[in-house]
Design an enzyme around this catalytic site. Structure first.
Site, PDB file in Angstrom:
ATOM      1  N   GLU A  40       0.856  -1.179   0.000  1.00  0.00           N
ATOM      2  CA  GLU A  40       0.000   0.000   0.000  1.00  0.00           C
ATOM      3  C   GLU A  40       0.902   1.243   0.000  1.00  0.00           C
ATOM      4  O   GLU A  40       1.994   1.229   0.564  1.00  0.00           O
ATOM      5  CB  GLU A  40      -0.854  -0.031   1.269  1.00  0.00           C
ATOM      6  CG  GLU A  40      -1.775   1.147   1.475  1.00  0.00           C
ATOM      7  CD  GLU A  40      -2.479   1.105   2.821  1.00  0.00           C
ATOM      8  OE1 GLU A  40      -3.568   1.667   2.924  1.00  0.00           O
ATOM      9  OE2 GLU A  40      -1.930   0.499   3.777  1.00  0.00           O
ATOM     10  N   LYS A 106      -9.638   0.662  -1.846  1.00  0.00           N
ATOM     11  CA  LYS A 106      -9.738   0.179  -0.469  1.00  0.00           C
ATOM     12  C   LYS A 106     -11.117   0.473   0.119  1.00  0.00           C
ATOM     13  O   LYS A 106     -11.574   1.626   0.137  1.00  0.00           O
ATOM     14  CB  LYS A 106      -8.641   0.841   0.365  1.00  0.00           C
ATOM     15  CG  LYS A 106      -8.527   0.359   1.799  1.00  0.00           C
ATOM     16  CD  LYS A 106      -7.383   1.102   2.479  1.00  0.00           C
ATOM     17  CE  LYS A 106      -7.176   0.669   3.919  1.00  0.00           C
ATOM     18  NZ  LYS A 106      -6.081   1.442   4.544  1.00  0.00           N
ATOM     19  N   CYS A 142      -4.504  -3.540   3.583  1.00  0.00           N
ATOM     20  CA  CYS A 142      -4.191  -3.159   4.964  1.00  0.00           C
ATOM     21  C   CYS A 142      -5.352  -3.387   5.941  1.00  0.00           C
ATOM     22  O   CYS A 142      -5.634  -4.506   6.339  1.00  0.00           O
ATOM     23  CB  CYS A 142      -3.692  -1.722   4.991  1.00  0.00           C
ATOM     24  SG  CYS A 142      -2.721  -1.309   6.475  1.00  0.00           S
TER      25      CYS A 142
END
Length: 263
Positions: A40, A106, A142
């Site tokens: 990321e 995300k 993440c």
């Protein structure tokens, strides 16, 4: 299939970070990898003003990643930032290479541990998978690792592997949580999880502002039975691992948690 995880520490300059992507993509290709995943925020590290750096998927940075994929013949997955309609950015994974062109925004934003990602980042909403050499791969980023339903959605879509680029925040117990959560998600969905974090900036000789999620390293490849097959330590490194889709089939017959779901 052989995959590679590139554990790097990125800085605020997208051009310099792209040069690191090029070098490690060539290393991965030379080692026989078919996919190389970067963390990321590969485009620019957190702690940087993201809106001025964000580019569309046909912009110069993403185009540079595509050229690297063409040079190497490897599918490259890397975290970048794209403009959002409301003035924020989206935290995007670009996946590009032979037969692959996709982007994942995300879904779950890191509004936790005193950090408010949603102040500058708009959430995504779509589950995304890609196919490489007959292997279906889910994409997650993440903080998504704390939400098992996304990994089960990958499995329901036919994925045998989830790639999880991250820039994991440091702090008390955070390494233990990283290791626990990545293994748990492999078990929840009975699939491979390849989790590639930013390297610990201290190990890379870079100072960061307190509270910035800049990575702790410890990237890992976890089998569908929850066992760690390969792992790096805190500093920069390139992890290579073999992913066997037939092992997913075996584990799902032995522990059919997806088939046994009631809710």
């Amino acid at each position: 299939m052989r995959i590679a995880l590139s554990q790097i520490t990125t800085g605020p300059d997208p051009a310099r970070n792209l040069a690191v992507v090029r070098a490690d993509a060539h290393r991965a290709a030379d080692s026989g990898a078919r996919v190389v995943a970067f963390p990321e925020a590969t485009m620019a590290c957190f702690g940087t003003r993201l809106a001025p750096l964000a580019e569309p998927l046909d912009g110069p940075w993403a185009t540079g990643v595509r050229r690297i994929a063409e040079e190497t013949g490897v599918v490259v997955v890397a975290g970048m930032f794209t403009p959002a309609p409301d003035g924020r950015v989206t935290n995007t994974l670009l996946a590009t290479g032979p037969g692959v062109e996709a982007a994942y925004d995300k879904i779950h934003l890191f509004d936790a541990f005193g950090f408010t990602e949603s102040a500058t980042v708009a959430p995504g909403s779509e589950v995304v998978t890609i196919d490489v050499d007959g292997l279906r791969i889910g994409l997650a980023t993440c903080y998504d690792v704390r939400f098992p339903e996304l990994f089960r959605a990958h499995a329901d879509a036919g994925a045998a592997l989830t790639l999880l680029p991250a820039s994991w925040g440091d702090g008390p117990g955070k390494r233990e949580q990283w290791e626990l959560l990545t293994r748990a998600r492999a078990l929840d969905a009975t699939l491979w999880v390849a989790a590639v974090d930013q390297a610990d900036p201290v190990a890379s000789g870079r100072e960061i502002a307190p509270g910035t999620p800049a990575g702790i390293g410890h990237s890992a490849v976890i089998g569908p039975d929850g066992t760690v097959r390969e792992r790096l330590t805190a500093g920069p490194g390139l992890l290579l691992a073999e992913v066997d889709a037939t092992e997913v089939d075996t584990i799902r017959r032995t522990i059919p948690v997806l088939a046994n779901r009631r809710l």
